[in-house]
Design a protein around this motif. Structure first.
Motif, PDB file in Angstrom:
ATOM      1  N   TYR A 202     -14.250 -19.810  32.725  1.00  0.00           N
ATOM      2  CA  TYR A 202     -13.636 -21.084  33.093  1.00  0.00           C
ATOM      3  C   TYR A 202     -14.434 -22.290  32.598  1.00  0.00           C
ATOM      4  N   ASP A 203     -15.460 -22.061  31.788  1.00  0.00           N
ATOM      5  CA  ASP A 203     -16.263 -23.184  31.300  1.00  0.00           C
ATOM      6  C   ASP A 203     -15.422 -24.139  30.457  1.00  0.00           C
ATOM      7  N   LEU A 204     -15.529 -25.413  30.766  1.00  0.00           N
ATOM      8  CA  LEU A 204     -14.965 -26.454  29.901  1.00  0.00           C
ATOM      9  C   LEU A 204     -15.963 -26.816  28.813  1.00  0.00           C
ATOM     10  N   ALA A 205     -17.252 -26.918  29.209  1.00  0.00           N
ATOM     11  CA  ALA A 205     -18.261 -27.314  28.233  1.00  0.00           C
ATOM     12  C   ALA A 205     -19.646 -26.947  28.731  1.00  0.00           C
ATOM     13  N   ARG A 206     -20.563 -26.740  27.790  1.00  0.00           N
ATOM     14  CA  ARG A 206     -21.989 -26.622  28.057  1.00  0.00           C
ATOM     15  C   ARG A 206     -22.680 -27.718  27.258  1.00  0.00           C
ATOM     16  N   LEU A 207     -23.390 -28.593  27.943  1.00  0.00           N
ATOM     17  CA  LEU A 207     -23.882 -29.820  27.334  1.00  0.00           C
ATOM     18  C   LEU A 207     -25.387 -29.949  27.496  1.00  0.00           C
TER      19      LEU A 207
ATOM     20  N   SER B 104     -30.906 -35.361  33.089  1.00  0.00           N
ATOM     21  CA  SER B 104     -29.852 -36.377  33.099  1.00  0.00           C
ATOM     22  C   SER B 104     -28.969 -36.241  31.871  1.00  0.00           C
ATOM     23  N   ILE B 105     -27.768 -36.832  31.969  1.00  0.00           N
ATOM     24  CA  ILE B 105     -26.835 -36.823  30.848  1.00  0.00           C
ATOM     25  C   ILE B 105     -25.978 -38.094  30.926  1.00  0.00           C
ATOM     26  N   PRO B 106     -25.805 -38.791  29.804  1.00  0.00           N
ATOM     27  CA  PRO B 106     -24.985 -40.016  29.824  1.00  0.00           C
ATOM     28  C   PRO B 106     -23.499 -39.684  29.782  1.00  0.00           C
ATOM     29  N   PHE B 107     -22.697 -40.621  30.270  1.00  0.00           N
ATOM     30  CA  PHE B 107     -21.252 -40.475  30.175  1.00  0.00           C
ATOM     31  C   PHE B 107     -20.629 -41.856  30.009  1.00  0.00           C
ATOM     32  N   SER B 108     -19.386 -41.866  29.633  1.00  0.00           N
ATOM     33  CA  SER B 108     -18.669 -43.125  29.505  1.00  0.00           C
ATOM     34  C   SER B 108     -17.210 -42.912  29.816  1.00  0.00           C
ATOM     35  N   ARG B 109     -16.523 -43.989  30.160  1.00  0.00           N
ATOM     36  CA  ARG B 109     -15.081 -43.911  30.418  1.00  0.00           C
ATOM     37  C   ARG B 109     -14.353 -43.820  29.080  1.00  0.00           C
ATOM     38  N   LYS B 110     -13.443 -42.878  28.983  1.00  0.00           N
ATOM     39  CA  LYS B 110     -12.703 -42.716  27.738  1.00  0.00           C
ATOM     40  C   LYS B 110     -11.486 -43.630  27.739  1.00  0.00           C
TER      41      LYS B 110
ATOM     42  N   ARG C 134     -37.772 -24.718  30.343  1.00  0.00           N
ATOM     43  CA  ARG C 134     -38.985 -25.526  30.403  1.00  0.00           C
ATOM     44  C   ARG C 134     -38.828 -26.877  29.719  1.00  0.00           C
ATOM     45  N   ASP C 135     -38.180 -26.890  28.579  1.00  0.00           N
ATOM     46  CA  ASP C 135     -38.102 -28.122  27.791  1.00  0.00           C
ATOM     47  C   ASP C 135     -36.685 -28.622  27.576  1.00  0.00           C
ATOM     48  N   ALA C 136     -35.691 -27.884  28.025  1.00  0.00           N
ATOM     49  CA  ALA C 136     -34.304 -28.278  27.788  1.00  0.00           C
ATOM     50  C   ALA C 136     -33.406 -27.683  28.860  1.00  0.00           C
ATOM     51  N   TRP C 137     -32.444 -28.476  29.322  1.00  0.00           N
ATOM     52  CA  TRP C 137     -31.471 -28.003  30.310  1.00  0.00           C
ATOM     53  C   TRP C 137     -30.075 -28.062  29.699  1.00  0.00           C
ATOM     54  N   LYS C 138     -29.208 -27.211  30.214  1.00  0.00           N
ATOM     55  CA  LYS C 138     -27.789 -27.261  29.892  1.00  0.00           C
ATOM     56  C   LYS C 138     -27.005 -27.607  31.161  1.00  0.00           C
ATOM     57  N   LEU C 139     -26.069 -28.520  31.043  1.00  0.00           N
ATOM     58  CA  LEU C 139     -25.103 -28.793  32.110  1.00  0.00           C
ATOM     59  C   LEU C 139     -23.834 -28.030  31.791  1.00  0.00           C
TER      60      LEU C 139
ATOM     61  N   ASP D 160     -10.341 -40.032  32.663  1.00  0.00           N
ATOM     62  CA  ASP D 160     -10.933 -39.246  31.588  1.00  0.00           C
ATOM     63  C   ASP D 160     -12.313 -39.804  31.244  1.00  0.00           C
ATOM     64  N   LEU D 161     -13.258 -38.886  30.968  1.00  0.00           N
ATOM     65  CA  LEU D 161     -14.622 -39.285  30.651  1.00  0.00           C
ATOM     66  C   LEU D 161     -15.063 -38.635  29.342  1.00  0.00           C
ATOM     67  N   LEU D 162     -16.091 -39.240  28.758  1.00  0.00           N
ATOM     68  CA  LEU D 162     -16.863 -38.601  27.699  1.00  0.00           C
ATOM     69  C   LEU D 162     -18.237 -38.318  28.278  1.00  0.00           C
ATOM     70  N   ILE D 163     -18.562 -37.039  28.436  1.00  0.00           N
ATOM     71  CA  ILE D 163     -19.866 -36.649  28.984  1.00  0.00           C
ATOM     72  C   ILE D 163     -20.633 -35.946  27.879  1.00  0.00           C
ATOM     73  N   GLY D 164     -21.755 -36.525  27.521  1.00  0.00           N
ATOM     74  CA  GLY D 164     -22.528 -35.953  26.428  1.00  0.00           C
ATOM     75  C   GLY D 164     -21.708 -35.827  25.165  1.00  0.00           C
ATOM     76  N   GLY D 165     -20.739 -36.742  24.959  1.00  0.00           N
ATOM     77  CA  GLY D 165     -19.903 -36.723  23.763  1.00  0.00           C
ATOM     78  C   GLY D 165     -18.711 -35.806  23.839  1.00  0.00           C
ATOM     79  N   THR D 166     -18.526 -35.100  24.985  1.00  0.00           N
ATOM     80  CA  THR D 166     -17.403 -34.166  25.154  1.00  0.00           C
ATOM     81  C   THR D 166     -16.377 -34.751  26.111  1.00  0.00           C
ATOM     82  N   THR D 167     -15.099 -34.656  25.773  1.00  0.00           N
ATOM     83  CA  THR D 167     -14.039 -35.173  26.631  1.00  0.00           C
ATOM     84  C   THR D 167     -13.880 -34.301  27.872  1.00  0.00           C
TER      85      THR D 167
END
Length: 380
Positions: free
Chosen positions: A331-336, A374-380, A309-314, A288-295
């Motif tokens: 089927y989207d889980l998240a837009r980050l 880019s987007i940060p993530f962490s191990r939950k 131009r100035d912002a991307w969504k993953l 399990d991960l936290l990507i951009g604050g989302t599980t």
């Protein structure tokens, strides 16, 4: 099939705009690279073309389409010459026999041949990659049919499922093609449907097709291209990492810039992008991960992006196994939100990286042209 529908189809196929003799030459460009050259001649009962195609290896092709009464396709023959020196036979032959709504295809397989049967609709044509003499045949029939929308089918050698083809009129001198999932191809045409130029920029093909005059020196160009194959245009690749015991991987395809303006052109702003090429980009995590604050639970997903131009969504999407044009938002889980920054040096080939930053943290990075998202993530 109703008699009225049969009469309409025959009227379209035998229309004078289709039957007038026509010849032409095309150059197919992918950025700064010449992908293919072609010349063709169309007479009342035959379309014959010659190509040199450079991907994945350089081949010389001669194709012939024979038309019967009413302009209905009867036979397609393709002769392919291996001119690159790659392993394999020096010459292969394949055929397609059209009869009513059935097609019998014979293709080479090793030292023998293999037969495939398929069903197609009335008025179907063969499909061959980068063969714009065949696309022009569709354009001429669409012009002869009149109206703002024309539909037919094309069948590629070896396939059993025909490509649905839709041609939409965009003005007095322009048509838009969708060849299955290939497109949109925006074409400039004359009153007979002659292709004057084609652009696939911003779609799935990304090519520019130019109609050229004069005498295209096929022999000289073929020899020049023989030893300079372009290889796979968007080769597959993968990246793997381990973050705090979680095994992460991304499988994707890597298109090249080839001298083109990428973002806002090849990749349009504010539209869902497959984030690579070919099949949808796959992301897997064993933990399990936290990507951009989302599980994001352990599992397999596809990755999509919306560049701006100035912002991307993953976009992290639960659907997997699909082609990269088959995005389904349900089927989207998240837009980050992603961080966007300019790179000091241009990146020629689209690159995805996973950087571990220790302490169970990491960063997912996308780089192409002079842009990094880019987007940060962490191990939950």
């Amino acid at each position: 099939m109703s008699p009225s529908l049969c009469s309409f189809i025959v009227a379209v196929l035998v229309a004078p705009a289709v039957l007038r003799a026509q010849s032409g030459q095309f150059i197919v460009l992918l950025g700064r690279d010449t992908l293919a050259i072609e010349k063709y001649t169309r007479t009342a009962d035959r379309l014959q073309g010659e190509q040199v195609v450079r991907s994945p290896r350089t081949v010389h092709r001669i194709y012939t389409v024979s038309f019967g009464p009413g302009g209905v396709t009867q036979r397609f023959e393709l002769v392919t010459h291996n001119v690159s020196g790659a392993p394999g036979p020096l010459e292969t032959r394949a055929t397609m026999a059209f009869a009513g709504e059935s097609v019998v295809t014979t293709v080479p397989r090793g030292d023998s041949t293999f037969t495939i049967r398929a069903k197609v609709g009335p008025g179907a044509l063969p499909y061959l990659g980068q063969a714009f003499g065949l696309v022009e045949e569709v354009a001429r029939r669409a012009r002869a049919a009149g109206g703002d929308r024309y539909t037919t089918a094309m069948l590629a050698l070896g396939d059993t499922d025909p490509l649905p083809v839709t041609v939409t009129r965009r003005g007095t001198d322009s048509l838009t093609f969708m060849l299955g999932g290939i497109g949109p191809l925006r074409a400039r045409v004359d009153e007979r449907g002659t292709l004057l130029g084609v652009s696939g920029i911003g779609g799935t093909a990304q090519i520019i097709v130019e109609r050229v005059g004069g005498n295209l020196d096929f022999d000289a160009l073929g020899k020049s291209f023989a030893s300079r194959s372009l290889g796979t245009l968007s080769p597959p690749d993968s990246v793997r990492a381990n973050v705090a015991g979680a095994a992460l991987s991304v499988r994707y395809s890597r298109p090249s810039a080839r001298g083109r303006v990428i973002f806002g052109n090849v990749v349009p702003w504010n539209q869902v992008w497959r984030t690579g090429a070919n099949e949808a980009t796959v992301f897997e995590t064993s933990g399990d991960l936290l990507i951009g604050g989302t599980t994001v639970p352990a599992g397999k997903y596809t990755l999509w992006t919306i560049p701006a131009r100035d912002a991307w969504k993953l976009i992290i999407n639960r659907n997997t196994g699909q082609w990269g044009t088959d995005y389904n938002a349900q089927y989207d889980l998240a837009r980050l939100d992603m961080r966007v920054e300019a790179l000091p040096l241009a990146v020629e080939r689209f690159t995805i990286a996973i950087d571990s930053e220790g302490s169970g943290r990491g960063v997912l990075k996308l780089e192409w042209e002079r842009t990094r998202a880019s987007i940060p993530f962490s191990r939950k």
